[in-house]
Design a protein around this motif. Structure first.
Motif, PDB file in Angstrom:
ATOM      1  N   LEU A 151       0.830  -1.198   0.000  1.00 22.78           N
ATOM      2  CA  LEU A 151       0.000   0.000   0.000  1.00 22.78           C
ATOM      3  C   LEU A 151       0.869   1.254   0.000  1.00 22.78           C
ATOM      4  N   THR A 152       1.942   1.247   0.781  1.00 24.49           N
ATOM      5  CA  THR A 152       2.855   2.386   0.838  1.00 24.49           C
ATOM      6  C   THR A 152       3.503   2.637  -0.514  1.00 24.49           C
ATOM      7  N   SER A 153       3.995   1.577  -1.153  1.00 29.22           N
ATOM      8  CA  SER A 153       4.665   1.761  -2.444  1.00 29.22           C
ATOM      9  C   SER A 153       3.679   2.240  -3.514  1.00 29.22           C
ATOM     10  N   MET A 154       2.445   1.756  -3.482  1.00 27.35           N
ATOM     11  CA  MET A 154       1.455   2.191  -4.465  1.00 27.35           C
ATOM     12  C   MET A 154       1.085   3.655  -4.263  1.00 27.35           C
ATOM     13  N   LEU A 155       0.950   4.078  -3.004  1.00 31.32           N
ATOM     14  CA  LEU A 155       0.644   5.478  -2.726  1.00 31.32           C
ATOM     15  C   LEU A 155       1.793   6.391  -3.146  1.00 31.32           C
ATOM     16  N   GLN A 156       3.029   5.969  -2.914  1.00 31.81           N
ATOM     17  CA  GLN A 156       4.174   6.762  -3.345  1.00 31.81           C
ATOM     18  C   GLN A 156       4.231   6.855  -4.860  1.00 31.81           C
ATOM     19  N   GLN A 157       3.893   5.768  -5.542  1.00 33.44           N
ATOM     20  CA  GLN A 157       3.893   5.756  -6.994  1.00 33.44           C
ATOM     21  C   GLN A 157       2.819   6.687  -7.548  1.00 33.44           C
ATOM     22  N   GLU A 158       1.623   6.671  -6.961  1.00 30.21           N
ATOM     23  CA  GLU A 158       0.522   7.498  -7.445  1.00 30.21           C
ATOM     24  C   GLU A 158       0.736   8.977  -7.138  1.00 30.21           C
ATOM     25  N   ALA A 159       1.296   9.284  -5.974  1.00 31.54           N
ATOM     26  CA  ALA A 159       1.425  10.678  -5.558  1.00 31.54           C
ATOM     27  C   ALA A 159       2.707  11.323  -6.059  1.00 31.54           C
TER      28      ALA A 159
END
Length: 143
Positions: free
Chosen positions: A85-93
């Motif tokens: 979840l952390t890596s996906m949020l960093q990728q999106e933001a």
């Protein structure tokens, strides 16, 4: 005349009556006390009437499903662990932490799943955190 010397009996404190009284008081208090569950909270959550929607093109929406799985901007994560979840949020933001961060949780999702998303958003530094709600039936939409 010879007087007898009075014999002095040794002093002793008899604790038996005091213990009997204390036990009687304890039994009385146990029988007289009602054991209601005052520690339980009866929480009635308020319904949200909402506020007028503002269009923001840059936003991240994390959906928390009933089974605890996550969707980030409509993309389902393979697992519901914190690292993914952390890596996906960093990728999106990217590097933008001022964008709108919306959590849309199912009503039957666990509290832990929602708190995990909020915790990760806080660790990543998102400032504009919102929780999505629905307007109750029969209520007019805010203008």
């Amino acid at each position: 005349m010879r007087f007898r010397k009075p014999t002095v009996e040794p002093l002793e404190i008899n604790l038996t009556p005091m213990i009997d009284c204390l036990l009687f008081l304890i039994v009385f208090l146990l029988l007289a006390t009602s054991f209601n569950h005052f520690s339980r909270l009866n929480i009635i959550l308020p319904e949200a009437e909402g506020v007028a929607l503002t269009e923001q093109k840059n936003s991240i929406e994390v959906a928390v499903q009933e089974d605890g799985s996550y969707l980030v901007n409509g993309i389902t994560l393979a697992s519901s662990n914190e690292a993914e979840l952390t890596s996906m949020l960093q990728q999106e933001a990217g590097s933008n932490r001022d964008m709108l961060f919306v959590i849309a949780a199912d009503a039957n999702a666990t509290h832990q799943s929602v708190v995990r998303v909020m915790d990760i958003a806080g660790k990543l530094g998102f400032l504009n955190l919102n929780i999505s709600t629905v307007v109750p039936l029969g209520q007019p939409l805010p203008q």
